[in-house]
Design a protein around this motif. Structure first.
Motif, mmCIF file in Angstrom:
data_model
loop_
_atom_site.group_PDB
_atom_site.id
_atom_site.type_symbol
_atom_site.label_atom_id
_atom_site.label_comp_id
_atom_site.label_asym_id
_atom_site.label_seq_id
_atom_site.Cartn_x
_atom_site.Cartn_y
_atom_site.Cartn_z
ATOM 1 N N ALA A 1 50.484 95.471 100.421
ATOM 2 C CA ALA A 1 50.970 94.347 99.626
ATOM 3 C C ALA A 1 51.035 94.800 98.173
ATOM 4 O O ALA A 1 50.062 94.684 97.424
ATOM 5 C CB ALA A 1 50.049 93.144 99.782
ATOM 6 N N LEU A 2 52.163 95.335 97.789
ATOM 7 C CA LEU A 2 52.353 95.817 96.427
ATOM 8 C C LEU A 2 53.547 95.083 95.811
ATOM 9 O O LEU A 2 54.424 94.584 96.529
ATOM 10 C CB LEU A 2 52.592 97.324 96.418
ATOM 11 N N PRO A 3 53.604 95.014 94.491
ATOM 12 C CA PRO A 3 54.683 94.249 93.857
ATOM 13 C C PRO A 3 56.045 94.919 93.983
ATOM 14 O O PRO A 3 56.152 96.140 94.028
ATOM 15 C CB PRO A 3 54.224 94.165 92.395
ATOM 16 N N ASP A 4 57.069 94.071 94.010
ATOM 17 C CA ASP A 4 58.456 94.537 93.996
ATOM 18 C C ASP A 4 58.996 94.631 92.576
ATOM 19 O O ASP A 4 59.994 95.310 92.339
ATOM 20 C CB ASP A 4 59.339 93.565 94.790
ATOM 21 N N PHE A 5 58.370 93.903 91.650
ATOM 22 C CA PHE A 5 58.807 93.965 90.256
ATOM 23 C C PHE A 5 57.611 93.784 89.341
ATOM 24 O O PHE A 5 56.567 93.252 89.738
ATOM 25 C CB PHE A 5 59.871 92.894 89.962
ATOM 26 N N LEU A 6 57.785 94.240 88.111
ATOM 27 C CA LEU A 6 56.755 94.121 87.087
ATOM 28 C C LEU A 6 57.395 93.661 85.780
ATOM 29 O O LEU A 6 58.474 94.146 85.421
ATOM 30 C CB LEU A 6 56.064 95.468 86.830
ATOM 31 N N VAL A 7 56.761 92.727 85.102
ATOM 32 C CA VAL A 7 57.088 92.441 83.705
ATOM 33 C C VAL A 7 56.199 93.369 82.890
ATOM 34 O O VAL A 7 54.980 93.221 82.869
ATOM 35 C CB VAL A 7 56.825 90.965 83.353
ATOM 36 N N ILE A 8 56.806 94.351 82.233
ATOM 37 C CA ILE A 8 56.042 95.470 81.673
ATOM 38 C C ILE A 8 55.848 95.394 80.164
ATOM 39 O O ILE A 8 55.139 96.221 79.592
ATOM 40 C CB ILE A 8 56.703 96.815 82.018
ATOM 41 N N GLY A 9 56.456 94.439 79.493
ATOM 42 C CA GLY A 9 56.271 94.392 78.052
ATOM 43 C C GLY A 9 57.096 93.271 77.435
ATOM 44 O O GLY A 9 57.982 92.722 78.091
ATOM 45 N N VAL A 10 56.754 93.034 76.170
ATOM 46 C CA VAL A 10 55.663 93.583 75.376
ATOM 47 C C VAL A 10 54.745 92.448 74.957
ATOM 48 O O VAL A 10 55.139 91.279 75.041
ATOM 49 C CB VAL A 10 56.200 94.321 74.118
ATOM 50 N N PRO A 11 53.514 92.739 74.472
ATOM 51 C CA PRO A 11 52.626 91.660 74.049
ATOM 52 C C PRO A 11 53.219 90.837 72.906
ATOM 53 O O PRO A 11 53.900 91.365 72.037
ATOM 54 C CB PRO A 11 51.361 92.410 73.593
ATOM 55 N N LYS A 12 52.946 89.550 72.937
ATOM 56 C CA LYS A 12 53.414 88.598 71.924
ATOM 57 C C LYS A 12 54.940 88.551 71.850
ATOM 58 O O LYS A 12 55.522 88.401 70.783
ATOM 59 C CB LYS A 12 52.819 88.926 70.545
ATOM 60 N N ALA A 13 55.573 88.663 73.018
ATOM 61 C CA ALA A 13 57.029 88.596 73.070
ATOM 62 C C ALA A 13 57.497 87.700 74.203
ATOM 63 O O ALA A 13 58.561 87.920 74.775
ATOM 64 C CB ALA A 13 57.623 89.997 73.215
ATOM 65 N N GLY A 14 56.701 86.708 74.551
ATOM 66 C CA GLY A 14 57.130 85.737 75.536
ATOM 67 C C GLY A 14 56.823 86.087 76.972
ATOM 68 O O GLY A 14 57.322 85.423 77.890
ATOM 69 N N THR A 15 55.979 87.101 77.213
ATOM 70 C CA THR A 15 55.692 87.474 78.596
ATOM 71 C C THR A 15 54.896 86.378 79.317
ATOM 72 O O THR A 15 55.092 86.155 80.516
ATOM 73 C CB THR A 15 54.927 88.807 78.670
ATOM 74 N N THR A 16 54.002 85.696 78.607
ATOM 75 C CA THR A 16 53.257 84.604 79.231
ATOM 76 C C THR A 16 54.197 83.467 79.617
ATOM 77 O O THR A 16 54.091 82.886 80.704
ATOM 78 C CB THR A 16 52.159 84.089 78.289
ATOM 79 N N ALA A 17 55.127 83.148 78.738
ATOM 80 C CA ALA A 17 56.095 82.091 79.033
ATOM 81 C C ALA A 17 56.994 82.492 80.201
ATOM 82 O O ALA A 17 57.293 81.668 81.077
ATOM 83 C CB ALA A 17 56.933 81.794 77.796
ATOM 84 N N LEU A 18 57.422 83.741 80.237
ATOM 85 C CA LEU A 18 58.260 84.206 81.334
ATOM 86 C C LEU A 18 57.496 84.153 82.648
ATOM 87 O O LEU A 18 58.026 83.704 83.672
ATOM 88 C CB LEU A 18 58.753 85.626 81.057
ATOM 89 N N TYR A 19 56.251 84.600 82.625
ATOM 90 C CA TYR A 19 55.409 84.525 83.821
ATOM 91 C C TYR A 19 55.300 83.072 84.302
ATOM 92 O O TYR A 19 55.466 82.781 85.495
ATOM 93 C CB TYR A 19 54.030 85.091 83.493
#
Length: 312
Positions: A2-20
């Motif tokens: 069970a491994l991921p098919d995709f990763l959100v890899i960057g960057v900090p303080k650029a909306g990654t939490t909102a995208l997640y």
């Protein structure tokens, strides 16, 4: 496996939490409840050095065992696309190599933000959390070489995190371009529906299902007073020694101090033209490299009078 098919890899303080937070609402996607597992940031146990304030506790949060990482995705329904978001993977070149070794066919999403704005937001976040000892943003950036030499963790690398040209050059040496989607933070904020559809299309799931980016939780910005200076010093001390104590005890100690620190809120300081002019030279050559690597223009980041800061 069970491994991921995709990763959100960057960057900090650029909306990654909102995208997640937006992607977890898509029924054809599965992202674990643990945001930022940090699995690819180490080969085996994470570093044990003390580093900056709070770094030892952060290292203790890494999910570094393969079986524990796979367990994050074990509950995914059959047929869904699995992914996770750790925004330090783009910056950490060895993490890129570990991703290539374990999941070479993964799709990778990188959110880029004006590097000066990103650095300022990063500094403000740690200052508001009581961990940043330097009250002057420019001075904190200038201290980066000494902090890195002392082993301070990635989140303290205000300048290094924003050199996207170098990071993407390395990434494209490992992955074909069709497996990488590079987006702008500004587009996620200003055109969320179109940007989310672009991400969904890239991931091979139905578009038009998610059209809203949830509000991000923002740490209140505390007033600068003598009492708050003392509270910050206490929080930094706790950040350096807290790893000796169980997590519940650390929270019992830390949370009342944070409530006191944030009892009097202040406006987040805006990035000034003078500060931008002082920090922009760190990025000029890398922005030129980024434009060559991506074929896109980022000339709007090169003006000393430019400021794209929005509430984050």
């Amino acid at each position: 496996m069970a491994l991921p098919d995709f990763l959100v890899i960057g960057v900090p303080k650029a909306g990654t939490t909102a995208l997640y937070a937006a992607l977890v609402r898509h029924p054809q996607l599965f992202l674990p409840g643990v945001k930022e597992p940090k699995f690819f940031l180490s080969d085996g146990p994470p570093p044990r050095q003390r580093g900056g304030p709070g770094d030892r506790q952060t290292y203790g949060e890494h999910i570094w065992r393969r079986d524990a990482y796979e367990a994050l995705f074990a509950a995914a329904p059959p047929g869904v696309t699995r992914g996770e978001a750790t925004p330090f993977y783009l910056y950490d070149l060895r993490a890129q190599e570990r991703i290539r070794q374990l999941i070479p066919h993964a799709r990778l999403v990188a959110m880029l933000r004006d590097p000066v704005d990103r650095a300022h937001s990063n500094w403000a976040h740690l200052w508001a959390a009581g961990l940043e000892p330097e009250s002057d943003f420019v001075a904190a950036c200038r201290a980066e070489p000494y902090r890195r030499a002392a082993g301070w963790a990635h989140f303290w690398h205000y300048v290094g995190q924003g050199r996207y040209g170098e990071q993407l050059t390395h990434l494209y040496s490992l992955f074909p371009r069709e497996q990488v989607l590079v987006l702008r933070y500004r587009d996620l904020r200003d055109r969320p529906t179109d940007t989310l559809d672009q991400v969904c299309s890239f991931l091979g799931v139905t578009t038009g299902v998610i059209d809203r980016v949830p509000d991000e939780n923002v740490i209140p910005y505390p007033a600068q007073t003598a009492v708050n200076d003392a509270l910050r010093a206490t929080l930094r001390l706790g950040g350096r020694i807290g790893y000796h104590f169980p997590v519940p005890l650390r929270r019992t100690f830390r949370e009342p101090l944070l409530r006191l620190l944030h009892r009097r809120k202040d406006r987040r300081p805006k990035l000034t033209r003078a500060q931008r002019a002082a920090i922009l030279p760190y990025f000029v050559d890398d922005i030129a490299l980024l434009e060559r690597v991506t074929g896109n223009s980022y000339s709007d980041w090169l003006s000393a009078g430019h400021n794209t800061l929005v509430p984050d």
